[in-house]
Design an enzyme around this catalytic site. Structure first.
Site, PDB file in Angstrom:
ATOM      1  N   SER A  75       5.175   7.093  12.177  1.00 13.08           N
ATOM      2  CA  SER A  75       6.106   6.018  11.865  1.00 13.08           C
ATOM      3  C   SER A  75       7.543   6.436  12.131  1.00 13.08           C
ATOM      4  O   SER A  75       8.430   5.598  12.092  1.00 13.08           O
ATOM      5  CB  SER A  75       5.932   5.586  10.415  1.00 13.08           C
ATOM      6  OG  SER A  75       5.795   6.704   9.588  1.00 13.08           O
ATOM      7  N   HIS A 135       2.557   2.797  17.553  1.00 12.12           N
ATOM      8  CA  HIS A 135       2.822   2.605  16.121  1.00 12.12           C
ATOM      9  C   HIS A 135       2.330   1.231  15.669  1.00 12.12           C
ATOM     10  O   HIS A 135       2.902   0.204  16.028  1.00 12.12           O
ATOM     11  CB  HIS A 135       4.335   2.755  15.863  1.00 12.12           C
ATOM     12  CG  HIS A 135       4.720   2.675  14.435  1.00 12.12           C
ATOM     13  ND1 HIS A 135       5.966   2.256  14.010  1.00 12.12           N
ATOM     14  CD2 HIS A 135       4.019   2.962  13.300  1.00 12.12           C
ATOM     15  CE1 HIS A 135       6.022   2.296  12.693  1.00 12.12           C
ATOM     16  NE2 HIS A 135       4.850   2.705  12.240  1.00 12.12           N
ATOM     17  N   GLU A 173       4.569  -0.855  18.191  1.00  9.97           N
ATOM     18  CA  GLU A 173       5.725  -0.222  18.837  1.00  9.97           C
ATOM     19  C   GLU A 173       5.161   0.826  19.798  1.00  9.97           C
ATOM     20  O   GLU A 173       4.436   1.729  19.365  1.00  9.97           O
ATOM     21  CB  GLU A 173       6.606   0.490  17.809  1.00  9.97           C
ATOM     22  CG  GLU A 173       7.569  -0.390  17.050  1.00  9.97           C
ATOM     23  CD  GLU A 173       8.562   0.445  16.238  1.00  9.97           C
ATOM     24  OE1 GLU A 173       9.774   0.236  16.386  1.00  9.97           O
ATOM     25  OE2 GLU A 173       8.132   1.292  15.443  1.00  9.97           O
ATOM     26  N   ASN A 186      11.176   1.036  11.619  1.00  9.17           N
ATOM     27  CA  ASN A 186      11.511   1.722  10.365  1.00  9.17           C
ATOM     28  C   ASN A 186      12.997   2.024  10.227  1.00  9.17           C
ATOM     29  O   ASN A 186      13.501   2.201   9.119  1.00  9.17           O
ATOM     30  CB  ASN A 186      10.672   2.985  10.212  1.00  9.17           C
ATOM     31  CG  ASN A 186       9.283   2.618   9.716  1.00  9.17           C
ATOM     32  OD1 ASN A 186       9.142   1.722   8.882  1.00  9.17           O
ATOM     33  ND2 ASN A 186       8.269   3.276  10.237  1.00  9.17           N
TER      34      ASN A 186
HETATM   35  N1  3HC Z   1      -7.847  -6.582   6.944  1.00  7.09           N
HETATM   36  C1  3HC Z   1      -8.123  -7.726   7.571  1.00  7.09           C
HETATM   37  N2  3HC Z   1      -7.553  -8.914   7.231  1.00  7.09           N
HETATM   38  C2  3HC Z   1      -6.692  -8.919   6.191  1.00  7.09           C
HETATM   39  C3  3HC Z   1      -6.365  -7.757   5.486  1.00  7.09           C
HETATM   40  C4  3HC Z   1      -6.968  -6.553   5.900  1.00  7.09           C
HETATM   41  N3  3HC Z   1      -6.699  -5.385   5.306  1.00  7.09           N
HETATM   42  N4  3HC Z   1      -5.470  -8.089   4.529  1.00  7.09           N
HETATM   43  C5  3HC Z   1      -5.241  -9.390   4.620  1.00  7.09           C
HETATM   44  N5  3HC Z   1      -5.965  -9.927   5.650  1.00  7.09           N
HETATM   45  C6  3HC Z   1      -5.898 -11.284   6.167  1.00  7.09           C
HETATM   46  C7  3HC Z   1      -6.532 -12.308   5.312  1.00  7.09           C
HETATM   47  O1  3HC Z   1      -7.883 -12.502   5.639  1.00  7.09           O
HETATM   48  C8  3HC Z   1      -5.714 -13.548   5.614  1.00  7.09           C
HETATM   49  O2  3HC Z   1      -6.140 -14.181   6.824  1.00  7.09           O
HETATM   50  P1  3HC Z   1      -5.870 -15.764   7.070  1.00  7.09           P
HETATM   51  O3  3HC Z   1      -4.396 -15.987   6.945  1.00  7.09           O
HETATM   52  O4  3HC Z   1      -6.391 -16.016   8.449  1.00  7.09           O
HETATM   53  O5  3HC Z   1      -6.626 -16.475   6.009  1.00  7.09           O
HETATM   54  C9  3HC Z   1      -4.332 -13.013   5.895  1.00  7.09           C
HETATM   55  O6  3HC Z   1      -4.504 -11.641   6.218  1.00  7.09           O
HETATM   56  C10 3HC Z   1      -3.455 -13.174   4.689  1.00  7.09           C
HETATM   57  O7  3HC Z   1      -4.109 -12.550   3.591  1.00  7.09           O
HETATM   58  P2  3HC Z   1      -4.087 -13.104   2.106  1.00  7.09           P
HETATM   59  O8  3HC Z   1      -4.017 -14.595   2.097  1.00  7.09           O
HETATM   60  O9  3HC Z   1      -5.144 -12.430   1.309  1.00  7.09           O
HETATM   61  O10 3HC Z   1      -2.767 -12.497   1.501  1.00  7.09           O
HETATM   62  P3  3HC Z   1      -1.284 -12.730   1.895  1.00  7.09           P
HETATM   63  O11 3HC Z   1      -1.027 -14.119   2.367  1.00  7.09           O
HETATM   64  O12 3HC Z   1      -0.521 -12.185   0.761  1.00  7.09           O
HETATM   65  O13 3HC Z   1      -1.070 -11.788   3.162  1.00  7.09           O
HETATM   66  C11 3HC Z   1      -0.360  -9.738   4.074  1.00  7.09           C
HETATM   67  C12 3HC Z   1      -1.267 -10.406   3.087  1.00  7.09           C
HETATM   68  C13 3HC Z   1      -0.783 -10.093   5.508  1.00  7.09           C
HETATM   69  C14 3HC Z   1      -0.487  -8.243   3.863  1.00  7.09           C
HETATM   70  C15 3HC Z   1       1.099 -10.266   3.847  1.00  7.09           C
HETATM   71  O14 3HC Z   1       1.437 -10.138   2.503  1.00  7.09           O
HETATM   72  C16 3HC Z   1       2.138  -9.558   4.686  1.00  7.09           C
HETATM   73  O15 3HC Z   1       2.346  -9.879   5.838  1.00  7.09           O
HETATM   74  N6  3HC Z   1       2.835  -8.575   4.074  1.00  7.09           N
HETATM   75  C17 3HC Z   1       3.835  -7.767   4.743  1.00  7.09           C
HETATM   76  C18 3HC Z   1       3.139  -6.702   5.531  1.00  7.09           C
HETATM   77  C19 3HC Z   1       4.092  -5.817   6.238  1.00  7.09           C
HETATM   78  O16 3HC Z   1       5.304  -5.976   6.224  1.00  7.09           O
HETATM   79  N7  3HC Z   1       3.528  -4.810   6.908  1.00  7.09           N
HETATM   80  C20 3HC Z   1       4.303  -3.836   7.595  1.00  7.09           C
HETATM   81  C21 3HC Z   1       4.461  -2.623   6.728  1.00  7.09           C
HETATM   82  S1  3HC Z   1       5.466  -1.417   7.488  1.00  7.09           S
HETATM   83  C22 3HC Z   1       4.397  -0.508   8.398  1.00  7.09           C
HETATM   84  O17 3HC Z   1       3.195  -0.667   8.386  1.00  7.09           O
HETATM   85  C23 3HC Z   1       5.023   0.536   9.243  1.00  7.09           C
HETATM   86  C24 3HC Z   1       4.929   1.900   8.643  1.00  7.09           C
HETATM   87  O18 3HC Z   1       5.353   2.821   9.591  1.00  7.09           O
HETATM   88  C25 3HC Z   1       5.732   2.076   7.386  1.00  7.09           C
END
Ligand code: 3HC
Length: 295
Positions: free
Chosen positions: A118, A139, A151, A189
């Protein structure tokens, strides 16, 4: 490309294995811990079940995906037939250098070696190998099966042909790749972590509480998660490591991690994966519960 080896069976590693296996690649998932591998397979199955429930894939797709993943606790044999290795081990430079040296020795000569780091320099990682032109950053974002972005980070010596191949492969996975240069934190990040750090300071200085801070960003800015919930989701140890890479890499104290974050990591409160961070995840139910420290 047919054979993909993913190193590291944590949150990112199992997600990366999941998306490659779903596209029909033969995936070897490698970790030093058999328990971590077993847990990762369980997580992949659970996430596939969710996709079946939502009618995004069929039971047959789920079974085929699971058949495409095998596990190994031996890195050398795990990479020996790989066309592409994606490393998603713990975010520590010394560990990554050691792993890349081992992969370089054991993987086929023409294999591309990617890191899901990351924020650690791809150029530094590449220097541990004898094939810097074939080392690149790939990434992914958490949850990997859901988030569209990859990325693609070009190290100093990454060849244009390798970049083009990884861009194309990412699109084939159904992702949207963006090309980024190799500077601390890359692009995502570098922007995200200062935002999260400012949220930690806002809490630390008593400006607002946990739920209030998250509500501001969710309802005021339309973010799907507030910054404190997102930090718990990413892992507070990961946030700390990335902020330190930014601070040291740019030599700029504006990236210095908030003392509250430093304390929480020292206390082992790393967020969702340890059951507690800004929120407490131990109780059943979907509602978020603020951790006792901040209630
Ligand atoms: N695997 C597969 N599908 C998943 C899943 C998983 N682990 N988690 C959630 N889903 C799917 C669900 O099935 C759902 O699909 P649909 O919209 O087609 O019905 C969709 O994702 C949304 O899930 P939920 O309705 O259960 O829950 P939310 O609406 O709260 O969404 C989330 C969950 C997608 C995680 C949303 O909250 C989100 O986008 N959060 C922000 C995530 C983010 O910013 N990620 C980046 C982090 S930074 C990073 O990774 C970089 C690193 O270097 C730090």
């Amino acid at each position: 490309m047919k054979n993909i080896t993913v190193i590291g069976a944590g949150t990112m590693g199992n997600g990366i294995a999941h998306v490659f296996a779903m596209k029909g690649f033969a995936v070897v998932l490698v970790d030093i811990s058999q328990a971590a591998l077993d847990k990762a397979l369980g997580t992949i199955e659970k996430n596939l079940d969710r996709m079946v429930r939502k009618e995004k894939i069929s039971e047959a797709d789920k079974a085929a995906t699971l058949r495409n993943v095998v596990t190994s606790t031996d890195l050398a044999s795990g990479v020996k037939n790989a066309d592409l290795v994606v490393e998603a081990a713990t975010e520590r430079l010394d560990l990554k250098l050691k792993i890349f040296k081992q992969i370089d020795e054991a993987a086929p000569e023409n294999a591309i070696l990617a890191s899901n780091t990351s924020s650690i320099s791809i150029t530094k990682i590449a220097a541990a190998t004898n094939r810097p032109e074939k080392v690149i950053g790939m990434h992914f974002f958490n949850p990997v099966p859901v988030m569209k972005l990859v990325e693609v980070i070009n190290g100093y010596g990454t060849s244009k042909a390798v970049t083009a191949e990884i861009m194309e492969l990412s699109e084939h996975l159904g992702k949207v790749p963006v090309e980024i240069k190799d500077y601390p934190g890359f692009a995502a990040n570098r922007m995200l972590m200062p935002l999260l750090n400012e949220a930690f300071y806002t809490l630390y200085e008593g400006v607002a509480g946990v739920q209030e801070i998250d509500t501001v960003m969710k309802l005021g800015m339309g973010h799907p998660m507030g910054p404190l919930q997102l930090a718990d989701f990413v892992g507070l140890d990961v946030c700390l490591a990335i902020l330190n890479v930014l601070k040291d890499g740019f030599g700029n104290p504006k990236y210095a991690p908030c003392p509250l974050l430093v304390n929480m990591v020292a206390a082992g409160k790393l967020g969702r994966k340890t059951g507690e961070g800004f929120y407490n995840y131990q109780g059943a139910g979907k509602d978020l519960v603020v951790a006792e420290q901040f209630a």
